[in-house]
Design a protein around this motif. Sequence first.
Motif, mmCIF file in Angstrom:
data_model
loop_
_atom_site.group_PDB
_atom_site.id
_atom_site.type_symbol
_atom_site.label_atom_id
_atom_site.label_comp_id
_atom_site.label_asym_id
_atom_site.label_seq_id
_atom_site.Cartn_x
_atom_site.Cartn_y
_atom_site.Cartn_z
ATOM 1 N N VAL A 236 -5.111 89.845 -8.628
ATOM 2 C CA VAL A 236 -5.096 91.236 -9.065
ATOM 3 C C VAL A 236 -3.670 91.611 -9.453
ATOM 4 C CG1 VAL A 236 -5.706 93.622 -8.521
ATOM 5 C CG2 VAL A 236 -6.914 91.750 -7.380
ATOM 6 N N SER A 237 -3.517 92.222 -10.626
ATOM 7 C CA SER A 237 -2.226 92.746 -11.072
ATOM 8 C C SER A 237 -2.405 94.220 -11.389
ATOM 9 C CB SER A 237 -1.723 92.005 -12.312
ATOM 10 O OG SER A 237 -1.632 90.611 -12.085
ATOM 11 N N ILE A 238 -1.563 95.056 -10.777
ATOM 12 C CA ILE A 238 -1.660 96.492 -10.981
ATOM 13 C C ILE A 238 -0.301 97.000 -11.443
ATOM 14 C CG2 ILE A 238 -2.272 98.719 -9.951
ATOM 15 C CD1 ILE A 238 -3.719 97.155 -7.740
ATOM 16 N N HIS A 239 -0.271 97.701 -12.563
ATOM 17 C CA HIS A 239 0.995 98.175 -13.129
ATOM 18 C C HIS A 239 0.963 99.692 -13.298
ATOM 19 C CE1 HIS A 239 1.881 93.983 -13.894
ATOM 20 N NE2 HIS A 239 0.743 93.877 -14.550
ATOM 21 N N GLY A 240 2.045 100.340 -12.876
ATOM 22 C CA GLY A 240 2.173 101.781 -13.020
ATOM 23 C C GLY A 240 3.547 102.156 -13.535
ATOM 24 N N ASP A 241 3.795 103.441 -13.719
ATOM 25 C CA ASP A 241 5.084 103.862 -14.281
ATOM 26 C C ASP A 241 6.218 103.800 -13.252
ATOM 27 O OD1 ASP A 241 4.396 106.030 -12.712
ATOM 28 O OD2 ASP A 241 4.430 107.502 -14.341
ATOM 29 N N LYS A 242 5.899 103.443 -11.994
ATOM 30 C CA LYS A 242 6.940 103.282 -10.973
ATOM 31 C C LYS A 242 7.053 101.856 -10.456
ATOM 32 C CE LYS A 242 6.886 108.038 -9.227
ATOM 33 N NZ LYS A 242 6.691 108.904 -8.014
ATOM 34 N N GLY A 243 6.202 100.950 -10.951
ATOM 35 C CA GLY A 243 6.308 99.578 -10.472
ATOM 36 C C GLY A 243 5.029 98.790 -10.633
ATOM 37 N N SER A 244 5.017 97.601 -10.024
ATOM 38 C CA SER A 244 3.889 96.679 -10.141
ATOM 39 C C SER A 244 3.511 96.113 -8.779
ATOM 40 C CB SER A 244 4.233 95.521 -11.080
ATOM 41 O OG SER A 244 4.482 95.970 -12.391
ATOM 42 N N TYR A 245 2.250 95.694 -8.692
ATOM 43 C CA TYR A 245 1.758 95.004 -7.489
ATOM 44 C C TYR A 245 0.961 93.789 -7.940
ATOM 45 C CZ TYR A 245 -1.041 93.920 -3.354
ATOM 46 O OH TYR A 245 -1.647 93.275 -2.300
ATOM 47 N N LEU A 246 1.301 92.612 -7.402
ATOM 48 C CA LEU A 246 0.582 91.381 -7.700
ATOM 49 C C LEU A 246 -0.008 90.836 -6.404
ATOM 50 C CD1 LEU A 246 3.091 89.549 -10.092
ATOM 51 C CD2 LEU A 246 1.288 91.177 -10.681
ATOM 52 N N LYS A 247 -1.300 90.525 -6.429
ATOM 53 C CA LYS A 247 -1.986 90.005 -5.245
ATOM 54 C C LYS A 247 -2.318 88.538 -5.454
ATOM 55 C CE LYS A 247 -4.075 89.592 -1.405
ATOM 56 N NZ LYS A 247 -5.368 90.109 -1.008
ATOM 57 N N PHE A 248 -1.963 87.691 -4.461
ATOM 58 C CA PHE A 248 -2.182 86.250 -4.538
ATOM 59 C C PHE A 248 -3.085 85.797 -3.392
ATOM 60 C CE2 PHE A 248 1.813 87.062 -6.647
ATOM 61 C CZ PHE A 248 1.751 86.268 -7.781
ATOM 62 N N GLY A 249 -3.679 84.623 -3.592
ATOM 63 C CA GLY A 249 -4.504 84.041 -2.539
ATOM 64 C C GLY A 249 -5.909 84.609 -2.532
ATOM 65 N N GLN A 250 -6.739 84.077 -1.621
ATOM 66 C CA GLN A 250 -8.116 84.512 -1.528
ATOM 67 C C GLN A 250 -8.481 84.867 -0.094
ATOM 68 O OE1 GLN A 250 -10.817 81.715 -3.337
ATOM 69 N NE2 GLN A 250 -10.367 82.480 -5.376
ATOM 70 N N GLY A 277 0.737 89.983 -1.096
ATOM 71 C CA GLY A 277 1.005 90.721 -2.307
ATOM 72 C C GLY A 277 2.497 90.931 -2.502
ATOM 73 N N ILE A 278 2.908 91.101 -3.745
ATOM 74 C CA ILE A 278 4.292 91.433 -4.076
ATOM 75 C C ILE A 278 4.314 92.833 -4.665
ATOM 76 C CG2 ILE A 278 6.307 90.859 -5.481
ATOM 77 C CD1 ILE A 278 5.350 87.959 -5.500
ATOM 78 N N LEU A 279 5.027 93.718 -4.008
ATOM 79 C CA LEU A 279 5.178 95.095 -4.479
ATOM 80 C C LEU A 279 6.586 95.260 -5.031
ATOM 81 C CD1 LEU A 279 4.072 98.009 -4.710
ATOM 82 C CD2 LEU A 279 4.989 98.416 -2.409
ATOM 83 N N HIS A 280 6.676 95.582 -6.308
ATOM 84 C CA HIS A 280 7.979 95.723 -6.983
ATOM 85 C C HIS A 280 8.031 97.135 -7.563
ATOM 86 C CE1 HIS A 280 11.268 93.603 -9.496
ATOM 87 N NE2 HIS A 280 11.481 94.906 -9.510
ATOM 88 N N VAL A 281 8.832 98.000 -6.920
ATOM 89 C CA VAL A 281 8.888 99.401 -7.352
ATOM 90 C C VAL A 281 10.325 99.800 -7.676
ATOM 91 C CG1 VAL A 281 6.844 100.060 -6.037
ATOM 92 C CG2 VAL A 281 9.101 100.203 -4.966
ATOM 93 N N HIS A 282 10.443 100.883 -8.436
ATOM 94 C CA HIS A 282 11.744 101.400 -8.847
ATOM 95 C C HIS A 282 11.920 102.808 -8.271
ATOM 96 C CE1 HIS A 282 12.316 98.173 -11.873
ATOM 97 N NE2 HIS A 282 10.999 98.211 -11.896
ATOM 98 N N ASN A 283 12.958 102.970 -7.467
ATOM 99 C CA ASN A 283 13.272 104.266 -6.866
ATOM 100 C C ASN A 283 14.725 104.624 -7.135
ATOM 101 O OD1 ASN A 283 10.750 104.844 -5.612
ATOM 102 N ND2 ASN A 283 11.190 103.279 -4.060
#
Length: 345
Positions: A236-250, A277-283
């Motif tokens: 799962v890859s989720i992208h927003g205007d403040k960052g991204s989240y990538l989910k790995f594994g099952q 998951g990897i959460l990459h946000v900009h603050n």
Amino acid sequence: MLNVALCSYGMSGKVFHAPLITAEPRLKLHTILQRNEPTALADYPNAKIVKSFDELIADPDIHLVVVNTPNEHHYPMTKAALLAGKHVVVEKPFTLSLAEGNELIALAQQQHRILSVFQNKRLESDHLDAKTIIESGSLGRIVEVEWHYDRYRTNITHKKWKEDNLPGSGTWFDLGIHMVDSMLCLFGKPNAVYADMRSLRRAEGSTDYFNTIFYYDDLRVILRSSTYVSEKSATVSIHGDKGSYLKFGQDVQESQMMRGIIPGMEGWAQPGDDNYGILHVHNNGEAQRTIIPGQRGYYEHYYHNIVDAISGTAPLAFLPQQSLLGVEVLLAAEESAKQQTLIRL
């Protein structure tokens, strides 16, 4: 104690339903339909084996029927069980047409019986983690979601309802329904769909590749699956205007149950190290990257809720109306792929 009957003891019955039923203390696996050899007795020696569906639904001791048969049998068997006064759990997809689904929902209401669809993927870490991230608001305005259900599988099985080009067959109805269900739970009904579907392993076969784009007002959701993926990326890859989240594994629950590990046993549903998951946000102009362990899933909640709903102590969580909307979306995407055009929903 509610007595349960299984309509099949194939993969779904042996791996999913029977163990989850026996793990719920208020349920008893009473009857199993096996038309040939009674192999289920090796696992459940106290179960009653019947050779016909008519015999199964005629038994007044059975309260709940699990219709876990090939897709084309979902509608007639669910209808017959409801008419016999049974509560029903039916495997996904709910039905193969909207008319069938609407008829069954109305019949269940008329009979005052619980009707639910086994959408177990809502109880896995992919769905739970995506839901948590989206609801947290950490990504800001969500603009794109891409969901994968990939595997490497070159063999053709004997299962016609999965492999042959028949209504409701192939990976779109088998795997795509899970992603569609998650999408609908998280974002509601989309405005339109554009889909590309094909058979990679044999030209005359059922769908084993799909790339579908769902259009919301300010969001695109992409659902993809292929049988020729030997190195998997993010599920799962989720992208927003403040960052991204990538989910790995099952999620581990299905693989555990295939090895005989069921709810209540040590280590049940505990995510592995590869489930994260990897959460990459900009603050405030600074990027923050965080590794988040996957959540523990809980398949056992499904039948727990079914018993609560039958007893009237809790509302039904897995409503057939939700799954029927999923069928509407599945059919629209198939029509889009057939016509090679955008289909409004």
